[in-house]
Design an enzyme around this catalytic site. Structure first.
Site, PDB file in Angstrom:
ATOM      1  N   SER A 149       0.852  -1.403   0.060  1.00  0.00           N
ATOM      2  CA  SER A 149       0.008   0.121   0.114  1.00  0.00           C
ATOM      3  C   SER A 149       0.839   1.186   0.087  1.00  0.00           C
ATOM      4  O   SER A 149       1.664   1.486  -0.974  1.00  0.00           O
ATOM      5  CB  SER A 149      -0.806   0.029   1.255  1.00  0.00           C
TER       6      SER A 149
ATOM      7  N   ASP B 227      -9.886  -5.127  -4.734  1.00  0.00           N
ATOM      8  CA  ASP B 227      -9.369  -3.834  -4.000  1.00  0.00           C
ATOM      9  C   ASP B 227      -9.773  -2.679  -4.652  1.00  0.00           C
ATOM     10  O   ASP B 227      -9.792  -2.567  -5.947  1.00  0.00           O
ATOM     11  CB  ASP B 227      -7.740  -3.696  -4.130  1.00  0.00           C
TER      12      ASP B 227
ATOM     13  N   HIS C 222      -8.019  -4.950  -0.451  1.00  0.00           N
ATOM     14  CA  HIS C 222      -6.842  -4.084   0.052  1.00  0.00           C
ATOM     15  C   HIS C 222      -6.087  -4.853   1.014  1.00  0.00           C
ATOM     16  O   HIS C 222      -6.285  -4.364   2.226  1.00  0.00           O
ATOM     17  CB  HIS C 222      -7.148  -2.746   0.172  1.00  0.00           C
TER      18      HIS C 222
END
Length: 214
Positions: free
Chosen positions: A96, A161, A188
């Site tokens: 991320s 995601d 995610h």
């Protein structure tokens, strides 16, 4: 191979190690073949909603940068200093925001000749393209920056995601002949199921093989 690892925003260096399948992934990749070092963000922030049930109220969580160009530049300089003082590192692995940091670092490093560090490959999990810190700054994009990251890269994305398309766009700014992509079908998150970890390890292993062959 020494691998420098970056957590997501609102997390810390212990969360990926304990909860997000890092031990299982390391086993799949060969438990004694690589050294993993987790570097923590420096900006305190609230815990990400996805990990609140995995940490205690006493655990601190961090980000690597605020949403401003000066903050991103400072984070990249901090990373440059960290690698200079603690390297060499041969691979970067980020989840991320950690993947954004790694991609930004590599893209901005590529503008230097010659490259200052011997980083041979990168692993991006649920990543986004990153930031060009030159001039007034801008988001990296495939129309302008296609192939700017030329080292072998692994892209771990999840079709559920919300940032799925951003993960694909990150892959497009990496060299098409040396990138590997796997969809773990989730959201995610760092894959944790046995099948997803096996597929992720296979993808990363192919990237390691490309690194050796270059």
């Amino acid at each position: 191979m020494r691998i420098l690892c970056f957590h997501g925003r609102g997390s810390n260096s212990k969360v990926p190690e304990i909860y997000h399948g890092a031990a299982a992934l390391r086993y799949e990749l060969g438990p004694d073949e690589h050294e993993y070092e987790f570097v923590e963000g420096t900006i305190p922030c609230k815990a990400d909603a996805g990990i609140k049930n995995l940490i205690s109220d006493k655990d601190q969580c961090f980000a690597y940068f605020e949403h401003s160009l000066p903050s991103v530049r400072a984070a990249l300089q901090d990373l440059d200093d960290y690698i200079s003082n603690n390297g060499p590192f041969h691979a970067l692995l980020g989840f991320s925001e950690g993947a954004i940091l790694a991609a930004s670092f590599l893209a901005n490093q590529k503008k230097e000749a010659p490259a200052r560090f011997d980083i041979r490959c990168a692993i991006f999990i649920c990543g986004s393209p990153g930031i060009d810190c030159g001039g007034e700054g801008r988001l990296l994009n495939s129309e302008i920056d296609s192939g700017i990251i030329k080292i072998p890269t692994a892209h771990i994305i999840g079709e559920n995601d919300p940032l799925f398309e951003s993960g694909l766009e990150l892959s497009r700014i990496c060299h098409r002949h040396t990138r590997e992509i796997v969809d773990h079908k989730g959201g995610h998150e760092v894959p944790r199921g046995a099948v997803a970890i096996s597929e992720m390890a296979s993808c990363i292993s192919r990237v390691f093989d490309k690194t050796i062959s270059i």
